[in-house]
Design an enzyme around this catalytic site. Structure first.
Site, PDB file in Angstrom:
ATOM      1  CG  HIS A  20      47.428 108.725  31.308  1.00  0.00           C
ATOM      2  ND1 HIS A  20      48.158 110.233  30.631  1.00  0.00           N
ATOM      3  CD2 HIS A  20      46.969 108.016  30.434  1.00  0.00           C
ATOM      4  CE1 HIS A  20      48.476 108.802  29.632  1.00  0.00           C
ATOM      5  NE2 HIS A  20      47.677 108.096  29.666  1.00  0.00           N
ATOM      6  CG  HIS A  22      43.735 104.447  28.602  1.00  0.00           C
ATOM      7  ND1 HIS A  22      44.156 105.613  26.984  1.00  0.00           N
ATOM      8  CD2 HIS A  22      45.454 104.596  28.319  1.00  0.00           C
ATOM      9  CE1 HIS A  22      45.399 105.696  26.461  1.00  0.00           C
ATOM     10  NE2 HIS A  22      45.885 105.774  27.220  1.00  0.00           N
ATOM     11  CG  HIS A 200      48.984 108.804  25.204  1.00  0.00           C
ATOM     12  ND1 HIS A 200      47.252 109.916  25.347  1.00  0.00           N
ATOM     13  CD2 HIS A 200      49.635 107.623  26.460  1.00  0.00           C
ATOM     14  CE1 HIS A 200      47.003 108.460  26.085  1.00  0.00           C
ATOM     15  NE2 HIS A 200      47.742 107.674  26.726  1.00  0.00           N
ATOM     16  CD  GLU A 203      53.364 105.883  26.817  1.00  0.00           C
ATOM     17  OE1 GLU A 203      52.565 105.385  25.516  1.00  0.00           O
ATOM     18  OE2 GLU A 203      53.054 104.706  27.119  1.00  0.00           O
ATOM     19  CG  ASP A 281      49.260 104.896  31.121  1.00  0.00           C
ATOM     20  OD1 ASP A 281      48.050 105.242  30.031  1.00  0.00           O
ATOM     21  OD2 ASP A 281      50.048 104.922  29.898  1.00  0.00           O
ATOM     22  CG  ASP A 282      46.606 100.968  29.707  1.00  0.00           C
ATOM     23  OD1 ASP A 282      45.429 101.232  29.657  1.00  0.00           O
ATOM     24  OD2 ASP A 282      47.186 101.983  29.920  1.00  0.00           O
TER      25      ASP A 282
HETATM   26  N1  ADE Z   1      46.478 103.178  25.199  1.00  0.00           N
HETATM   27  C1  ADE Z   1      46.800 102.842  26.451  1.00  0.00           C
HETATM   28  N2  ADE Z   1      47.267 102.713  27.066  1.00  0.00           N
HETATM   29  C2  ADE Z   1      48.791 103.522  26.415  1.00  0.00           C
HETATM   30  C3  ADE Z   1      49.332 103.649  26.510  1.00  0.00           C
HETATM   31  N3  ADE Z   1      50.175 104.335  27.634  1.00  0.00           N
HETATM   32  N4  ADE Z   1      49.964 104.861  25.676  1.00  0.00           N
HETATM   33  C4  ADE Z   1      50.054 104.801  23.987  1.00  0.00           C
HETATM   34  N5  ADE Z   1      48.105 104.012  24.218  1.00  0.00           N
HETATM   35  C5  ADE Z   1      47.864 103.739  24.819  1.00  0.00           C
HETATM   36 ZN    ZN Z   2      48.100 106.133  28.434  1.00  0.00          ZN
END
Ligand code: ADE
Ligand code: ZN
Length: 344
Positions: A20, A22, A200, A203, A281-282
């Site tokens: 996971h 991005h 997703h 969340e 994630d990011d």
């Molecule tokens: N795009 C990038 N990060 C995300 C996240 N945590 N949830 C949904 N969309 C995303």
């Molecule tokens: Zn994500």
């Protein structure tokens, strides 16, 4: 070495995958500034420190607003290449041996960047990552769930000629009021064309969205899924089918999905039978790559060696790598565990 040090070294050194991530969320402020200057774009910020200071998020939407601003600096094939190769280099330092990488074509096409520019740049970096580091990567193309269904259908049509390059499709962006059911037809068509499917769900959205994603979109892995813990019956049913969750502890903390990592429900999720994995994630926005997520979780929950072993193995078992590589990595992980904790 003390026992806690041995455990921390094991977390850092054990081979693991990341499922996971991005790629646009791996855009570090330093590269963002460099690309902005190269591409003659004006940013609101003058230094990496100023950018990092702006990364205080109330919720998912407040993060996405900044994230999409950042993506504007990515314009040429080389920009996507550099972004991806930088991520791979950083992941390799965490002993990540394989990653399944999300990308958001709609965030780029809407600004006039061509689908091929995005895909070629990322794909070339994956090829070099394999050659230089022996790192394996797969691509998962995400649909933006806050955009119309027909737009998702159009990007899917673009992806259909790249089934050898794009392994799967996913669903991301603002979850609230954008249920999985909005994309039933898109996912059905994607499955018909051989794409593996993830989404997703749970969340910020309710547990019902997790149920919908599994039942309507027929996804085989859930991104986040954390809010499924609010519905015991649902969690147990997900555990029975041993579906993987790609959990992202630091992301959930930064976006106020959880208040404190000491309350992180990973043990509840694992004991239901769900295949929990730990991911970033990011990472450029949430303060850490995979090992930092493991270490933050360990700092809060005092994970045992056996739990870390399970999480590392889950990361391989929940991946889309082929069976031969999968069993090779499982054996390697078990070997390292035995040498670290069971020898002498
Ligand atoms: N795009 C990038 N990060 C995300 C996240 N945590 N949830 C949904 N969309 C995303
Ligand atoms: Zn994500």
């Amino acid at each position: 070495m003390t026992e806690p040090d041995i455990l921390i070294n094991f977390i850092k050194n054990v081979p693991k995958t990341e499922l996971h991530i991005h790629i646009e969320g791996a855009l570090e402020p330093e590269l963002m500034l460099k690309l902005a200057s190269k591409n003659n774009l004006k940013l609101k910020y003058a230094s990496p420190e100023e950018i990092r200071k702006a990364y205080r998020f109330k919720n998912l939407q407040s993060f996405l607003d900044i994230y999409y601003q950042g993506t504007r600096t990515l314009i040429t094939e080389e920009d996507f290449y550099t972004l991806t190769l930088n991520y791979i280099q950083r992941a390799v330092r965490d002993n990540v041996i394989h990653a399944e990488i999300f990308f958001d074509p709609q965030a780029h096409i809407s600004r006039g960047v061509k689908f091929d520019t995005v895909l070629n740049g990322i794909y070339e970096a994956l090829r070099d990552g394999r050659n230089i580091f022996g790192f394996s990567g797969e691509l998962i193309m995400c649909f933006l769930r806050d955009q119309p269904e027909d737009e998702a259908m159009r990007v899917l049509d673009m992806a259909i000629s790249y089934t050898d390059t794009i392994k799967g499709v996913g669903l991301d962006s603002a979850e609230r009021n954008n249920p999985p059911s909005k994309f039933s037809r898109v996912f059905e068509k994607a499955r018909e064309h051989g794409f593996l499917t993830v989404a997703h769900a749970g969340e910020e959205g309710p547990p019902e969205y997790v149920k919908e994603a599994v039942e309507l979109l027929k996804i085989i892995r859930i991104d986040h899924g954390i809010r499924a813990v609010e519905n015991e019956k649902l969690l147990q049913s997900l555990g029975r089918i041993k579906i993987p969750f790609t959990l992202c502890p630091l992301s959930n903390l930064k976006l106020n999905v959880v208040r404190d990592l000491r309350d992180y429900p990973i043990r509840k999720i694992m004991s239901a039978g769900v295949l929990a994995t730990v991911n970033s994630d990011d990472p450029a926005y949430f303060g850490g790559y995979v090992n930092e997520n493991f270490l933050a979780l360990h700092g809060a929950l005092n994970l045992t060696p056996a739990e870390i072993l399970t999480l590392a193995k889950n990361s391989v078992l929940a991946s889309f790598m082929d069976a031969e590589r999968m069993s090779m990595w499982i054996e390697k992980i078990e070997d390292i565990y035995r040498h670290t904790f069971l020898s002498s």
